[in-house]
Write a protein that holds these residues in place. Structure first.
Motif, short mmCIF file in Angstrom:
data_model
loop_
_atom_site.label_atom_id
_atom_site.label_comp_id
_atom_site.label_asym_id
_atom_site.label_seq_id
_atom_site.Cartn_x
_atom_site.Cartn_y
_atom_site.Cartn_z
N LEU A 20 -28.66 -37.71 -13.76
CA LEU A 20 -29.12 -39.05 -13.42
C LEU A 20 -29.85 -39.08 -12.09
N MET A 21 -29.33 -38.36 -11.09
CA MET A 21 -29.96 -38.33 -9.77
C MET A 21 -31.33 -37.64 -9.83
N ILE A 22 -31.40 -36.57 -10.64
CA ILE A 22 -32.69 -35.87 -10.78
C ILE A 22 -33.71 -36.80 -11.45
N ALA A 23 -33.27 -37.54 -12.49
CA ALA A 23 -34.17 -38.46 -13.18
C ALA A 23 -34.66 -39.55 -12.22
N LEU A 24 -33.73 -40.08 -11.41
CA LEU A 24 -34.12 -41.11 -10.43
C LEU A 24 -35.10 -40.55 -9.42
N LEU A 25 -34.87 -39.32 -8.98
CA LEU A 25 -35.78 -38.70 -8.01
C LEU A 25 -37.18 -38.54 -8.58
N GLY A 27 -38.47 -40.23 -11.09
CA GLY A 27 -39.06 -41.56 -11.25
C GLY A 27 -39.55 -42.13 -9.94
N THR A 28 -38.76 -41.92 -8.87
CA THR A 28 -39.18 -42.42 -7.54
C THR A 28 -40.46 -41.76 -7.07
N ILE A 29 -40.56 -40.43 -7.31
CA ILE A 29 -41.76 -39.70 -6.91
C ILE A 29 -42.98 -40.24 -7.66
N LEU A 30 -42.80 -40.47 -8.96
CA LEU A 30 -43.91 -40.99 -9.75
C LEU A 30 -44.34 -42.38 -9.28
N VAL A 31 -43.33 -43.26 -9.02
CA VAL A 31 -43.65 -44.60 -8.55
C VAL A 31 -44.33 -44.56 -7.19
N GLN A 36 -49.11 -45.00 -3.81
CA GLN A 36 -50.06 -44.36 -2.90
C GLN A 36 -51.49 -44.47 -3.43
N VAL A 37 -51.63 -44.23 -4.74
CA VAL A 37 -52.96 -44.34 -5.35
C VAL A 37 -53.47 -45.77 -5.25
N PHE A 38 -52.60 -46.75 -5.55
CA PHE A 38 -53.00 -48.14 -5.46
C PHE A 38 -53.36 -48.54 -4.04
#
Length: 358
Positions: A20-25, A27-31, A36-38
């Motif tokens: 779960l922590m890896i998935a959150l990490l 997801g956070t990186i992607l967001v 950053q792009v926006f």
């Protein structure tokens, strides 16, 4: 009898805490990447918009400045240089720019120093250099500017300019000229008041604008104001001692003064100043002030201030002078070979030198 074997139930194990922590990490990186792009896209958009706005404002300001600068010195079918050419004794040998704002004696003696500053139409261009802003000097634009005092410029500001609220550290440029719009004079009746007539199709020259006017032909020009509100076809002019020679548009025949039809043109007389001042939001902006006169008024109105472009922090001017800017008894050579600040050229005591600015 044998009973069939029941299938074993298997319990769903789900996600472990580490998964779960890896998935959150991830997801956070992607967001964060999307943010950053926006953010970069938004910053690039704002930068391009700011550059476009600056370019548009610059074009707008330069368009106003260039149009008025090109008109400076326009005094009818001859320019101010020809009208004010003087000989070695200082006597005007060309035609003349006469002003009905002068008394009879001052007008006949060509005492232009008696005119209010905005009405010095014998000087088409005049500048005022902010102290310590000459070539090679620097000014800190990061500090909040404030309206300057008259002695913050060289030459010192006249009263007509000191009330405009120009900020210190920025130059001031004054331009005087006859408007490009014109009305051919169709009739001139010498009476009290004198009546000037023109076609209705050209009447907007008289009924709109500054309320300052000029009548000119190829021999001379006269600056005046109407004695009553002009109509689309007629203007009345009243002044003590007015005579035909004051208008420069008549010829003498058999001892009587007659008007030569088609020999004169009516213009608006424009006296304006460009400068930088703080606007209502306390932001420096490029301003233009225009002097006006009400019909029959004894004095000029307070100048009309127009904000042109916001964000202009400083106006710095250099003036090109004719190669012959010393022996003013000789005509200009037409070669602009010298560049000086307004402080170097001086005040209206050096009017002849200001007339050599090209």
């Amino acid at each position: 009898m044998n009973r069939p074997k029941q299938p074993r139930r298997r319990h769903s194990a789900g996600l472990s805490l580490i998964e779960l922590m890896i998935a959150l990490l991830i997801g956070t990186i992607l967001v964060m990447g999307l943010i950053q792009v926006f953010s970069a896209s938004r910053a690039a958009y704002q930068l391009s918009q700011g550059i476009a706005r600056n370019q548009e404002s610059a074009r707008f300001a330069l368009d106003f400045l260039s149009r008025d600068l090109r008109m400076a010195g326009h005094a009818g079918c001859v320019n101010d240089q020809s009208l004010l050419q003087a000989d070695a004794a200082g006597t005007v040998t060309g035609g003349n720019i006469r002003s009905l704002f002068l008394s009879d004696d001052d007008r006949n003696n060509n005492n232009l120093a008696a005119l209010p500053f905005p009405l010095r139409f014998d000087v088409a261009v005049q500048g005022f250099e902010a102290n310590d802003t000459g070539p090679g000097q620097s000014i800190d634009l990061a500090t909040t500017p404030a309206a300057g005092a008259a002695d913050d410029w060289s030459p010192q500001l006249p009263v007509a300019l000191s009330g405009l609220g120009a900020i210190s550290g920025s130059g001031i440029n004054v331009l005087r000229y006859f408007s490009p719009e014109q009305a051919p004079v169709t009739g001139l009746t010498w009476s009290s008041p004198t009546v000037i007539q023109y076609p209705a199709a050209s009447g907007a020259v008289a009924t709109g604008g500054s309320g300052l006017f000029a009548l000119a032909d190829c021999n001379g020009a006269t600056v005046f104001q109407a004695s009553a509100a002009p109509t689309s076809t007629q203007m009345n002019v009243s002044v003590s001692g007015l005579n035909a020679s004051d208008m420069g548009t008549v010829t003498a025949q058999d001892g009587a003064v007659t008007y030569k039809a088609g020999g004169a043109t009516l213009y608006r007389a424009e006296s304006i100043a460009y400068y930088v001042a703080l606007n209502a939001e306390n932001v420096p902006a490029l301003y233009r002030a225009r002097w006006t006169a009400a019909p029959g008024a004894a004095a000029l109105n307070a100048p009309v201030r127009e904000e042109l472009v916001e964000g202009v922090e400083s106006l710095q001017l250099l003036f090109g002078e004719d190669e012959n800017n010393t022996n003013l008894a000789l005509p200009p050579l037409g070669h602009i070979t010298k560049t000086n600040t307004a402080a170097t050229i001086g005040d209206l005591a050096n009017a002849g030198r200001w007339r050599r600015v090209g």
